[in-house]
Design an enzyme around this catalytic site. Sequence first.
Site, PDB file in Angstrom:
ATOM      1  N   CYS A 158     -25.140   4.670 -13.376  1.00 53.07           N
ATOM      2  CA  CYS A 158     -24.105   5.712 -13.447  1.00 53.07           C
ATOM      3  C   CYS A 158     -24.683   7.002 -14.031  1.00 53.07           C
ATOM      4  O   CYS A 158     -25.077   7.050 -15.195  1.00 53.07           O
ATOM      5  CB  CYS A 158     -22.928   5.225 -14.289  1.00 53.07           C
ATOM      6  N   GLU A 163       0.823  -1.210   0.000  1.00 49.16           N
ATOM      7  CA  GLU A 163       0.000   0.000   0.000  1.00 49.16           C
ATOM      8  C   GLU A 163       0.859   1.262   0.000  1.00 49.16           C
ATOM      9  O   GLU A 163       0.520   2.254  -0.640  1.00 49.16           O
ATOM     10  CB  GLU A 163      -0.952   0.004   1.196  1.00 49.16           C
ATOM     11  N   CYS A 218     -13.250   1.970 -15.241  1.00 46.53           N
ATOM     12  CA  CYS A 218     -13.550   3.408 -15.121  1.00 46.53           C
ATOM     13  C   CYS A 218     -12.246   4.201 -15.195  1.00 46.53           C
ATOM     14  O   CYS A 218     -11.885   4.939 -14.285  1.00 46.53           O
ATOM     15  CB  CYS A 218     -14.287   3.680 -13.812  1.00 46.53           C
ATOM     16  N   CYS A 226     -17.445   1.638 -20.429  1.00 48.79           N
ATOM     17  CA  CYS A 226     -18.755   1.674 -19.776  1.00 48.79           C
ATOM     18  C   CYS A 226     -19.633   0.486 -20.167  1.00 48.79           C
ATOM     19  O   CYS A 226     -20.483   0.061 -19.377  1.00 48.79           O
ATOM     20  CB  CYS A 226     -19.464   2.985 -20.123  1.00 48.79           C
TER      21      CYS A 226
END
Length: 352
Positions: free
Chosen positions: A206, A35, A190, A197
């Site tokens: 959306c 991370e 995205c 899409c």
Amino acid sequence: MTDFANRLIAWQKVHGRHDLPWQNTTDPYAIWVSEIMLQQTQVSAVIGYYAKFMARFPTIAALANATQDEVLQHWSGLGYYSRARNLHNAAQTIVDEHSGMFPQDFDTIQTLSGIGRSTAAAIASFAFHQVQTILDGNVKRVLTRHFAIAGWPSTPKIEKALWQLAEKLLPQSDMVAYTQGLMDLGATICTRSKPKCTTCPLNESCLARQQNLTTILPTPKPKKSIPEKNTTMLILRQGNEIMLIKRPSSGIWGGLWSFPEYDENTLTSNDYATIALNQFGISATADSALPTFSHAFTHFKLHIKPQPLTITKQTLQAREAGFIWLNIEDAIGAAIPTPIRNILLYLHKHPS
DNA sequence: AAGTCGGGGCG
DNA sequence: CGCCCAGACTT
């Protein structure tokens, strides 16, 4: 359970990423390191660093016991070096104050250096299956599009609204798939340009898609002009050895080894041999400068003129604190920033 | 609220 | 060449 979360979880289990080097583990240390490396850094850039780092520092204790210089050496080229210094510092905190065990309390996790709310949530969900939401660049893009939220997402007002929205969307279980799904959707579907899409699991609800706003959301960061700086780097050279100095821990390239550097705008003289003598007690003759090249940062642009000098007589011991002499091959493997490595590679390729 | 911190990938 | 990326920290 929100419909948003349901569809995202189902999609992630089938179409998400499942084989990244830091997945399929619940070891909080392995997840934590990934991370931190992934902060403001794309997956493809991290892949080449992660395994080497984990092999050299396999446990919190191993990292805590290492020197900062060796930690920075394994971070060299990845950028944002405060991440490495904070990681090292936090490992020592865990050893000293948490009996060497990574803390599980969400607020306690955030007290560790370099771990903010989003990174803490990623660790807490992946390692401990806690119900906490991340909010990184991917999630900001997904949410601002799906809910048609205008304005640059990193302004405090919008960011606060996004945190609250992200919290409301959380499921009560399946947090590994959900958190990974948020990341995977932003990274593979995205995307910033040309989002896919038609294959998005959230396309029916959306708002950006319904209103044809996907190309203008999220609202881009306001652009501002950045300054340019000119610097000369002295390459003091004796045979195959060059001199490096340790940079201060704060500022650009903090804690890394670099060439002595002089701002061309404030430099009163270009008599580099005199500078070498006055600053380092080294007698040298200036050779012809190497080609000037540019290096771009987020907030300024640096034009670097590499200036080699050949040592004729060394009147000072070169082993003072903050100085080091290395042969070029060893220097390339040291804790150095990328432009320095590029200069060294050039010298290595063009022996004088 | 704005500035500081790298480097690379991609259109 | 401009923009952004599994952000956090300082001022």
